[in-house]
Design a protein around this motif. Structure first.
Motif, PDB file in Angstrom:
ATOM      1  N   TYR A   1       0.839  -1.192   0.000  1.00  0.00           N
ATOM      2  CA  TYR A   1       0.000   0.000   0.000  1.00  0.00           C
ATOM      3  C   TYR A   1       0.876   1.245   0.000  1.00  0.00           C
ATOM      4  O   TYR A   1       1.849   1.329   0.756  1.00  0.00           O
ATOM      5  CB  TYR A   1      -0.891  -0.030   1.256  1.00  0.00           C
ATOM      6  N   SER A   2       0.550   2.188  -0.856  1.00  0.00           N
ATOM      7  CA  SER A   2       1.238   3.491  -0.833  1.00  0.00           C
ATOM      8  C   SER A   2       0.289   4.488  -0.191  1.00  0.00           C
ATOM      9  O   SER A   2      -0.833   4.664  -0.642  1.00  0.00           O
ATOM     10  CB  SER A   2       1.629   3.942  -2.242  1.00  0.00           C
TER      11      SER A   2
ATOM     12  N   LYS B   1       4.669  10.183  -3.354  1.00  0.00           N
ATOM     13  CA  LYS B   1       4.933  10.904  -4.604  1.00  0.00           C
ATOM     14  C   LYS B   1       5.438   9.928  -5.661  1.00  0.00           C
ATOM     15  O   LYS B   1       6.173   8.993  -5.357  1.00  0.00           O
ATOM     16  CB  LYS B   1       5.970  11.999  -4.380  1.00  0.00           C
ATOM     17  N   VAL B   2       5.085  10.177  -6.896  1.00  0.00           N
ATOM     18  CA  VAL B   2       5.572   9.401  -8.027  1.00  0.00           C
ATOM     19  C   VAL B   2       6.936   9.951  -8.410  1.00  0.00           C
ATOM     20  O   VAL B   2       7.080  11.145  -8.670  1.00  0.00           O
ATOM     21  CB  VAL B   2       4.606   9.501  -9.222  1.00  0.00           C
ATOM     22  N   VAL B   3       7.944   9.078  -8.445  1.00  0.00           N
ATOM     23  CA  VAL B   3       9.283   9.534  -8.836  1.00  0.00           C
ATOM     24  C   VAL B   3       9.694   9.006 -10.207  1.00  0.00           C
ATOM     25  O   VAL B   3      10.589   9.558 -10.833  1.00  0.00           O
ATOM     26  CB  VAL B   3      10.361   9.160  -7.781  1.00  0.00           C
TER      27      VAL B   3
ATOM     28  N   GLY C   1       2.479  17.216  -9.059  1.00  0.00           N
ATOM     29  CA  GLY C   1       3.152  17.152  -7.761  1.00  0.00           C
ATOM     30  C   GLY C   1       2.269  16.625  -6.644  1.00  0.00           C
ATOM     31  O   GLY C   1       2.602  16.757  -5.476  1.00  0.00           O
ATOM     32  N   LYS C   2       1.143  16.025  -7.008  1.00  0.00           N
ATOM     33  CA  LYS C   2       0.233  15.479  -6.004  1.00  0.00           C
ATOM     34  C   LYS C   2       0.659  14.069  -5.616  1.00  0.00           C
ATOM     35  O   LYS C   2       1.460  13.440  -6.295  1.00  0.00           O
ATOM     36  CB  LYS C   2      -1.198  15.503  -6.509  1.00  0.00           C
ATOM     37  N   ARG C   3       0.096  13.600  -4.543  1.00  0.00           N
ATOM     38  CA  ARG C   3       0.441  12.281  -4.000  1.00  0.00           C
ATOM     39  C   ARG C   3      -0.624  11.245  -4.362  1.00  0.00           C
ATOM     40  O   ARG C   3      -1.753  11.605  -4.674  1.00  0.00           O
ATOM     41  CB  ARG C   3       0.608  12.374  -2.490  1.00  0.00           C
ATOM     42  N   ILE C   4      -0.215   9.981  -4.282  1.00  0.00           N
ATOM     43  CA  ILE C   4      -1.099   8.868  -4.637  1.00  0.00           C
ATOM     44  C   ILE C   4      -1.269   7.922  -3.459  1.00  0.00           C
ATOM     45  O   ILE C   4      -0.316   7.628  -2.743  1.00  0.00           O
ATOM     46  CB  ILE C   4      -0.526   8.081  -5.839  1.00  0.00           C
ATOM     47  N   LYS C   5      -2.497   7.464  -3.307  1.00  0.00           N
ATOM     48  CA  LYS C   5      -2.781   6.313  -2.450  1.00  0.00           C
ATOM     49  C   LYS C   5      -3.082   5.177  -3.419  1.00  0.00           C
ATOM     50  O   LYS C   5      -3.892   5.343  -4.336  1.00  0.00           O
ATOM     51  CB  LYS C   5      -4.006   6.551  -1.572  1.00  0.00           C
ATOM     52  N   ALA C   6      -2.422   4.054  -3.254  1.00  0.00           N
ATOM     53  CA  ALA C   6      -2.648   2.922  -4.155  1.00  0.00           C
ATOM     54  C   ALA C   6      -2.408   1.622  -3.408  1.00  0.00           C
ATOM     55  O   ALA C   6      -1.676   1.595  -2.415  1.00  0.00           O
ATOM     56  CB  ALA C   6      -1.716   3.000  -5.366  1.00  0.00           C
TER      57      ALA C   6
ATOM     58  N   SER D   1      -3.669  -2.713  -7.981  1.00  0.00           N
ATOM     59  CA  SER D   1      -5.077  -3.066  -7.826  1.00  0.00           C
ATOM     60  C   SER D   1      -5.974  -1.835  -7.973  1.00  0.00           C
ATOM     61  O   SER D   1      -6.882  -1.825  -8.790  1.00  0.00           O
ATOM     62  CB  SER D   1      -5.324  -3.719  -6.467  1.00  0.00           C
ATOM     63  N   TRP D   2      -5.726  -0.803  -7.182  1.00  0.00           N
ATOM     64  CA  TRP D   2      -6.493   0.435  -7.255  1.00  0.00           C
ATOM     65  C   TRP D   2      -5.648   1.602  -6.771  1.00  0.00           C
ATOM     66  O   TRP D   2      -4.639   1.397  -6.104  1.00  0.00           O
ATOM     67  CB  TRP D   2      -7.790   0.347  -6.448  1.00  0.00           C
ATOM     68  N   GLY D   3      -6.062   2.814  -7.121  1.00  0.00           N
ATOM     69  CA  GLY D   3      -5.333   3.983  -6.657  1.00  0.00           C
ATOM     70  C   GLY D   3      -6.109   5.249  -6.899  1.00  0.00           C
ATOM     71  O   GLY D   3      -7.056   5.267  -7.670  1.00  0.00           O
TER      72      GLY D   3
END
Length: 111
Positions: A21-22, A26-28, A84-89, A105-107
């Motif tokens: 789980y994230s 941030k996506v790098v 520059g936004k963050r992700i929950k996945a 699975s989802w995000g």
């Protein structure tokens, strides 16, 4: 005896439920290959219980660009990276796309 049976019934379903789980990461990096396989790399390792098959890529989730779902995932991760936004996945608990990276699975994009 009944308490042990109840404990076993409650615990066993979760033993195979290893999913990374994230939590507002941030996506790098985003990678897309010619064969349709793709992955996203986050700024931190996945938490909870990531799939053992992806232990060498603890900050990654993979997806398949040949599917409509995979194309949607690519849109989500690129939008998050560009803004520059963050992700929950969350991962699936398997490594069905790359074999060594847990599959997506989802995000969702967060602030």
């Amino acid at each position: 005896m009944k308490k042990w049976m109840l404990l076993i019934i409650c615990v066993f379903p979760f033993l195979g439920y290893a999913k990374g789980y994230s939590n507002n990461y941030k996506v790098v990096e985003v990678r897309a290959d010619a064969n349709g396989k793709a992955y996203v790399k986050f700024d931190k390792p996945l938490i909870q219980t990531p799939a053992a098959c992806g232990s060498g890529y603890a900050s990654h989730l993979a997806f398949d660009l040949k599917t409509p779902g995979g194309q949607g995932i690519l849109s989500v991760v690129l939008a998050a990276q560009a803004s520059g936004k963050r992700i929950k996945a969350q991962g699936t608990g398997t490594c069905s796309v790359y074999g060594v990276i847990e599959s997506w699975s989802w995000g969702l994009v967060n602030n």
